[in-house]
Design a protein around this motif. Structure first.
Motif, PDB file in Angstrom:
ATOM      1  N   THR A 176       0.890  -1.295   0.137  1.00 42.44           N
ATOM      2  CA  THR A 176      -0.010  -0.177   0.177  1.00 42.44           C
ATOM      3  C   THR A 176       0.946   1.256  -0.054  1.00 42.44           C
ATOM      4  OG1 THR A 176       0.046  -0.048   2.434  1.00 42.44           O
ATOM      5  CG2 THR A 176      -1.968  -1.036   1.233  1.00 42.44           C
ATOM      6  N   LEU A 177       0.140   2.316  -0.386  1.00 38.51           N
ATOM      7  CA  LEU A 177       1.006   3.733  -0.360  1.00 38.51           C
ATOM      8  C   LEU A 177       0.234   4.824   0.340  1.00 38.51           C
ATOM      9  CD1 LEU A 177       3.416   5.587  -1.475  1.00 38.51           C
ATOM     10  CD2 LEU A 177       1.566   5.962  -3.136  1.00 38.51           C
ATOM     11  N   PRO A 178       0.419   5.336   1.391  1.00 34.96           N
ATOM     12  CA  PRO A 178      -0.189   6.210   2.352  1.00 34.96           C
ATOM     13  C   PRO A 178      -0.183   7.446   1.422  1.00 34.96           C
ATOM     14  CG  PRO A 178       1.523   5.260   3.612  1.00 34.96           C
ATOM     15  CD  PRO A 178       1.889   4.997   2.102  1.00 34.96           C
ATOM     16  N   ILE A 179      -1.137   7.780   0.719  1.00 37.46           N
ATOM     17  CA  ILE A 179      -1.320   8.887  -0.332  1.00 37.46           C
ATOM     18  C   ILE A 179      -1.690  10.180   0.468  1.00 37.46           C
ATOM     19  CG2 ILE A 179      -2.294   9.984  -2.279  1.00 37.46           C
ATOM     20  CD1 ILE A 179      -3.096   6.719  -2.832  1.00 37.46           C
ATOM     21  N   GLN A 180      -1.365  11.392   0.215  1.00 39.01           N
ATOM     22  CA  GLN A 180      -1.108  12.456   1.126  1.00 39.01           C
ATOM     23  C   GLN A 180      -2.053  13.485   0.181  1.00 39.01           C
ATOM     24  OE1 GLN A 180       2.759  12.595   2.256  1.00 39.01           O
ATOM     25  NE2 GLN A 180       2.005  10.811   1.237  1.00 39.01           N
ATOM     26  N   LEU A 181      -3.376  13.723   0.214  1.00 34.22           N
ATOM     27  CA  LEU A 181      -4.100  14.807  -0.717  1.00 34.22           C
ATOM     28  C   LEU A 181      -3.994  16.237  -0.105  1.00 34.22           C
ATOM     29  CD1 LEU A 181      -7.365  12.686  -1.519  1.00 34.22           C
ATOM     30  CD2 LEU A 181      -5.155  12.930  -2.787  1.00 34.22           C
ATOM     31  N   ALA A 182      -3.441  17.167  -0.744  1.00 37.58           N
ATOM     32  CA  ALA A 182      -2.937  18.454  -0.261  1.00 37.58           C
ATOM     33  C   ALA A 182      -3.382  19.582  -1.321  1.00 37.58           C
ATOM     34  CB  ALA A 182      -1.589  18.387   0.069  1.00 37.58           C
ATOM     35  N   GLY A 183      -3.054  20.776  -0.869  1.00 39.99           N
ATOM     36  CA  GLY A 183      -3.605  21.778  -1.524  1.00 39.99           C
ATOM     37  C   GLY A 183      -4.785  22.068  -1.855  1.00 39.99           C
ATOM     38  N   ASN A 184      -5.316  22.432  -2.960  1.00 41.20           N
ATOM     39  CA  ASN A 184      -6.572  22.952  -3.182  1.00 41.20           C
ATOM     40  C   ASN A 184      -7.668  21.926  -3.617  1.00 41.20           C
ATOM     41  OD1 ASN A 184      -8.821  24.503  -4.236  1.00 41.20           O
ATOM     42  ND2 ASN A 184      -7.245  25.889  -5.317  1.00 41.20           N
ATOM     43  N   LEU A 185      -7.811  21.109  -2.530  1.00 40.53           N
ATOM     44  CA  LEU A 185      -8.805  20.274  -2.728  1.00 40.53           C
ATOM     45  C   LEU A 185      -9.854  20.262  -1.319  1.00 40.53           C
ATOM     46  CD1 LEU A 185      -6.688  16.963  -3.275  1.00 40.53           C
ATOM     47  CD2 LEU A 185      -8.272  18.001  -4.694  1.00 40.53           C
ATOM     48  N   LYS A 186     -11.149  19.941  -1.602  1.00 44.90           N
ATOM     49  CA  LYS A 186     -12.069  20.072  -0.718  1.00 44.90           C
ATOM     50  C   LYS A 186     -11.939  19.223   0.410  1.00 44.90           C
ATOM     51  CE  LYS A 186     -16.072  21.221  -2.523  1.00 44.90           C
ATOM     52  NZ  LYS A 186     -16.955  20.615  -3.704  1.00 44.90           N
ATOM     53  N   ARG A 187     -11.564  17.865   0.187  1.00 43.31           N
ATOM     54  CA  ARG A 187     -11.234  17.109   1.373  1.00 43.31           C
ATOM     55  C   ARG A 187      -9.976  16.318   1.309  1.00 43.31           C
ATOM     56  NH1 ARG A 187     -16.596  15.104  -0.326  1.00 43.31           N
ATOM     57  NH2 ARG A 187     -15.567  13.230  -1.529  1.00 43.31           N
ATOM     58  N   GLY A 188      -8.908  17.471   1.808  1.00 41.19           N
ATOM     59  CA  GLY A 188      -7.624  16.856   1.977  1.00 41.19           C
ATOM     60  C   GLY A 188      -7.427  15.743   3.179  1.00 41.19           C
ATOM     61  N   VAL A 224       0.349  14.546  -3.397  1.00 42.13           N
ATOM     62  CA  VAL A 224      -0.514  15.073  -4.598  1.00 42.13           C
ATOM     63  C   VAL A 224      -1.223  16.398  -4.062  1.00 42.13           C
ATOM     64  CG1 VAL A 224      -2.655  14.627  -5.659  1.00 42.13           C
ATOM     65  CG2 VAL A 224      -1.418  12.603  -4.935  1.00 42.13           C
ATOM     66  N   VAL A 225      -0.711  17.201  -4.836  1.00 44.10           N
ATOM     67  CA  VAL A 225      -1.066  18.862  -4.518  1.00 44.10           C
ATOM     68  C   VAL A 225      -1.902  19.259  -5.768  1.00 44.10           C
ATOM     69  CG1 VAL A 225      -0.222  21.222  -4.029  1.00 44.10           C
ATOM     70  CG2 VAL A 225       1.037  19.204  -3.463  1.00 44.10           C
ATOM     71  N   ALA A 226      -3.071  19.753  -5.557  1.00 40.93           N
ATOM     72  CA  ALA A 226      -4.015  20.030  -6.364  1.00 40.93           C
ATOM     73  C   ALA A 226      -4.075  21.565  -6.877  1.00 40.93           C
ATOM     74  CB  ALA A 226      -5.328  19.615  -6.356  1.00 40.93           C
ATOM     75  N   PHE A 227      -4.117  22.171  -8.218  1.00 38.76           N
ATOM     76  CA  PHE A 227      -3.979  23.707  -8.234  1.00 38.76           C
ATOM     77  C   PHE A 227      -5.394  23.825  -9.071  1.00 38.76           C
ATOM     78  CE2 PHE A 227       0.309  24.875  -7.024  1.00 38.76           C
ATOM     79  CZ  PHE A 227       0.696  23.791  -6.836  1.00 38.76           C
ATOM     80  N   ASP A 228      -5.975  24.923  -8.937  1.00 38.30           N
ATOM     81  CA  ASP A 228      -7.250  25.315  -9.535  1.00 38.30           C
ATOM     82  C   ASP A 228      -6.883  26.188 -10.928  1.00 38.30           C
ATOM     83  OD1 ASP A 228      -6.882  27.909  -8.949  1.00 38.30           O
ATOM     84  OD2 ASP A 228      -8.953  27.930  -7.529  1.00 38.30           O
ATOM     85  N   ASP A 229      -7.658  26.475 -11.658  1.00 32.62           N
ATOM     86  CA  ASP A 229      -7.177  27.177 -12.923  1.00 32.62           C
ATOM     87  C   ASP A 229      -6.846  28.595 -12.746  1.00 32.62           C
ATOM     88  OD1 ASP A 229      -9.891  28.193 -12.245  1.00 32.62           O
ATOM     89  OD2 ASP A 229     -10.820  28.145 -14.305  1.00 32.62           O
ATOM     90  N   THR A 230      -6.712  28.950 -11.662  1.00 36.04           N
ATOM     91  CA  THR A 230      -6.000  30.424 -11.250  1.00 36.04           C
ATOM     92  C   THR A 230      -4.423  30.244 -11.487  1.00 36.04           C
ATOM     93  OG1 THR A 230      -6.193  30.281  -8.887  1.00 36.04           O
ATOM     94  CG2 THR A 230      -8.234  31.292 -10.049  1.00 36.04           C
ATOM     95  N   ALA A 231      -4.057  29.069 -11.218  1.00 38.25           N
ATOM     96  CA  ALA A 231      -2.635  28.647 -11.018  1.00 38.25           C
ATOM     97  C   ALA A 231      -2.009  29.182 -12.370  1.00 38.25           C
ATOM     98  CB  ALA A 231      -2.365  27.296 -10.794  1.00 38.25           C
ATOM     99  N   ASP A 232      -0.714  29.745 -12.198  1.00 30.86           N
ATOM    100  CA  ASP A 232       0.113  30.359 -13.220  1.00 30.86           C
ATOM    101  C   ASP A 232       1.099  29.251 -13.365  1.00 30.86           C
ATOM    102  OD1 ASP A 232       2.169  31.417 -15.164  1.00 30.86           O
ATOM    103  OD2 ASP A 232       1.384  33.598 -14.374  1.00 30.86           O
ATOM    104  N   MET A 233       1.334  28.500 -14.576  1.00 32.61           N
ATOM    105  CA  MET A 233       2.494  27.519 -14.502  1.00 32.61           C
ATOM    106  C   MET A 233       3.746  27.829 -14.706  1.00 32.61           C
ATOM    107  SD  MET A 233       0.355  25.013 -13.737  1.00 32.61           S
ATOM    108  CE  MET A 233       1.387  23.757 -13.392  1.00 32.61           C
ATOM    109  N   ALA A 234       3.602  29.166 -15.351  1.00 33.15           N
ATOM    110  CA  ALA A 234       4.959  29.848 -15.599  1.00 33.15           C
ATOM    111  C   ALA A 234       5.685  30.133 -14.395  1.00 33.15           C
ATOM    112  CB  ALA A 234       4.993  31.003 -16.658  1.00 33.15           C
ATOM    113  N   GLU A 235       4.756  30.543 -13.352  1.00 33.22           N
ATOM    114  CA  GLU A 235       5.165  31.247 -12.164  1.00 33.22           C
ATOM    115  C   GLU A 235       5.583  30.214 -11.238  1.00 33.22           C
ATOM    116  OE1 GLU A 235       6.068  33.882 -10.742  1.00 33.22           O
ATOM    117  OE2 GLU A 235       4.828  35.370 -12.379  1.00 33.22           O
TER     118      GLU A 235
END
Lengths: 512, 158
Positions: free
Chosen positions: A337-349, A416-427
């Motif tokens: 198994t892998l303990p996965i960490q849900l982080a960043g811009n998620l409702k249920r981290g 696992v870090v989630a970004f919404d559509d306001t993220a600027d990938m160049a930044e």
């Protein structure tokens, strides 16, 4: 009758007010003349519900959350110590979908027990793996770990059993076990949860490793940013010594194993194993050339096992239930198994421990509930600051070392870090270069100088200057970093940079 | 610390107690910083002598690690996370607010000596981003409004 209540002592729960809630519950109980036994457990890993208060009832543990101090009086009014109904009532903890769908092996006890109570650890199957190991030949312990298919959970995914075997077969008067607890990757916190929520499982895993390879001294190299973990570990180590689980003769076996926690000092690169050993030796954390491998010439020049917290914390259940049991979880060459960490811009981290093979989409939406902001998820970074950014078109990739490698990405430590559509990938690409520049140990030129040049290049690209020259130059620089760096810091910074460029060229001002 | 000699004897005591540990330098530096709040330049020769190292070697180690500081901090150190997970939840906005509110940049201390501001690259609180730490107290889902409240409470308690 005394009521047993649980309020987590996990630092994420504390960051949301768990200490204040615990104090308010004790105060209110005293005012009302209700006798309570309040246990500070680890976190169940459902952080949108923290502080999560649980009460023991005849039906099982009932959860309430997220509880703030202002809710405490009304909880008592609702007779929550007997499982009474309340707006924050979540029902039986074990029936919560997020938990129920998980396969908790390494995290089996976390959130259930009092982390620093040795009796509670033993009552929940603790130290059974060590008891078995004490009656086994060293090579058989190593074989069980090899058979389990366990691969290093720190990020490199090297087979743990093979590493142990090398140390076992390298003769030396003194060998060492090092636990790499320098969990510096953004988006990861599973090591912290283990150390705060079940420190004995790490101590047991390290003791088994010591027996297996013939090492009498262990060090936990812990990042200084984790004060709560430090306290839990030192408390648990003291108790393990007092009960004979550590010392000159582990449980009277005549075999010694000593364990000490050493603190890092805020250098990300010290999570790299050779830099870590330099730091433990009291030096600047400069990366060493390999070979020699640490397994042959490691700490103070002696054969050394360096394993991540999760790898070592997975050892007790392997020795308890057998290598086959663990290996039967997972897919392909990613076993267990892998303990996965849900982080960043998620409702249920939170923390999701599951066999390898779930897709990112299932994790992000079924578990994570989509973005916290309610906007579309644009990109996901898996595996920390050196992991690739994945676009929506890759969300169906199963979480498995080989499947990720095939799309030029890494599972890493399972963050696992989630970004919404306001993220600027160049930044974000610029930040990756900046981070590499700040954290570079300075030993090799590609990383030391390349990262700063990369930051300047990204500034130019973001300003829209001479893109037809600068974008190819960025690719060429990444090629140098990728192939010319001494360790993964410089060597993998191109993963986030190039994946951002390749998947989101519009953010860099170039055509797809 | 009131004077240099008291400081030096404190450092000497820490170095003497820990110098026989294998790889003793980091534990000694932590001991000094925990006790004095920073690692004064005057303490370097004392530590070097205890471990039979050159002053340059000790200074090199102090300057390598972000956590060790050679100047006294403010009463409270605020560590603000700059890493990706916090960025995904608006930490850049929070960072701008924090700097404006305190009137300082990273690695600086407010004129009244109340707060030092340091960047940190992950506090392991990534499911509750953005995160910061004031002293040893960690906070998650920090909005600019919550930050103002925390600062007001800290100042009131001081």
């Amino acid at each position: 009758m005394i009521k047993t209540l649980y309020v987590p002592c996990d630092s994420s729960a504390i960051s949301l007010g768990a200490d204040r809630v615990a104090a308010a519950i004790l105060h209110e109980a005293q005012q009302r003349g209700i006798r309570v036994n309040l246990i500070r457990n680890g976190s169940r890993g459902m952080f949108w519900l923290e502080p999560l208060v649980e009460v023991d009832t005849a039906q099982g543990r009932i959860a309430y959350g997220p509880v703030q101090t202002k809710d405490v009086a009304s909880l008592f009014d609702a007779d929550f110590t007997n499982g009474g109904d309340h707006a924050l009532s979540l029902g039986l903890t074990e029936e919560l979908e997020y938990l129920k769908r998980q396969q908790r092996l390494t995290f089996a006890r976390i959130g259930i027990t009092d982390p620093v109570c040795l009796d509670s650890y033993i009552a929940h199957n603790g130290y059974q793996g060590l008891n078995n190991a004490l009656n086994m030949a060293q090579a058989d312990i190593v074989k069980a770990v090899t058979d389990s298919g366990l691969r290093g959970r720190g990020g490199a995914a090297f087979p743990t059993g093979i590493k142990w075997n090398t140390v076992l077969n390298t003769p030396s008067e003194q060998k060492y076990i090092i636990c790499n607890a320098d969990e510096g990757d953004s988006g990861t916190f599973s090591d912290r949860m283990v150390m705060e929520g079940d420190p004995f499982v790490l101590i047991e895993g390290m003791t088994i490793a010591g027996l297996a390879v013939g090492a009498s001294q262990g060090y936990i190299y812990l990042r200084v940013e984790y004060p709560h973990a430090h306290k839990a570990l030192t408390t648990a180590i003291d108790k393990a010594y007092a009960a004979g689980y550590l010392g000159d003769s582990v449980l009277g076996s005549g075999k010694a194993f000593h364990l000490e926690v050493r603190l890092g000092a805020g250098a990300y690169v010290c999570g790299e194993e050779t830099s870590l050993m330099e730091s433990l030796e009291g030096k600047r954390g400069l990366v060493r050339f390999k070979p020699p491998l640490p397994a042959i010439k490691g700490l103070f020049g002696q054969p050394t096992v360096v394993n991540n917290v999760i790898s070592l914390a997975s050892v007790p259940i392997i020795l308890d239930k057998g290598g086959d049991y663990y290996r039967d979880f997972g897919m392909g060459r990613s076993r267990g198994t892998l303990p996965i960490q849900l982080a960043g811009n998620l409702k249920r981290g939170g923390l999701v421990e599951l066999a390898f093979g779930l897709t990112l989409r299932e994790l992000l939406y079924d578990f994570g509930g989509g973005s916290a902001t309610g906007r579309p998820i644009k990109a996901v970074q898996v595996g920390g600051p050196l992991g690739a950014y994945l676009p929506e078109s890759q969300f169906d990739t199963p979480l498995d070392y080989e499947s990720f490698a095939a799309i030029w990405a890494v599972v890493g430590h399972g963050g696992v870090v989630a970004f919404d559509d306001t993220a600027d990938m160049a930044e974000l690409a610029r930040y990756s270069m900046e981070f590499c520049a700040i954290e570079s140990c300075g030993k090799c030129t590609p990383c030391r100088i390349g990262s700063t040049r990369g930051m300047e290049l990204m500034d130019d690209i973001i300003a829209g200057n001479d893109l037809s020259k600068n974008v190819p130059l960025l690719r060429s620089l990444c090629d140098t970093l990728l192939n010319g760096s001494l360790c993964a810091l410089g060597g993998m910074t191109p993963y986030p940079v190039l994946s951002a460029l390749n998947h989101f060229p519009q953010d860099f001002g170039v055509e797809a | 610390m009131t004077d240099t000699s008291t400081m030096l004897s404190t450092v000497q005591a820490i170095a003497t107690a820990l110098k026989d540990k294998p790889g003793a330098l980091l534990p000694i530096l932590h001991g000094v910083q925990d006790t004095l709040g920073y690692i004064p330049a005057d303490s370097v020769p004392v530590i070097a002598k205890a471990l039979n190292l050159s002053r340059a070697e000790v200074h090199g180690v102090i300057s390598f690690y972000h956590y060790f500081r050679e100047t006294p901090p403010g009463k409270q150190i605020i560590q603000l996370c700059r890493a990706e997970s916090c960025q995904s939840m608006g930490s850049k906005h929070l960072e701008a607010h924090v700097k404006a509110k305190l009137g300082i940049d990273f690695h600086e201390t407010t004129v009244d000596g109340a707060f030092s501001l340091e960047p940190v690259y992950c506090l392991g609180n990534c499911a509750c981003s953005p995160a910061l730490q004031i002293g040893t107290d960690i906070y998650g889902r920090v909005s600019p409004e919550l930050f103002d409240e925390l600062i007001a409470n800290t100042e009131a308690a001081a």
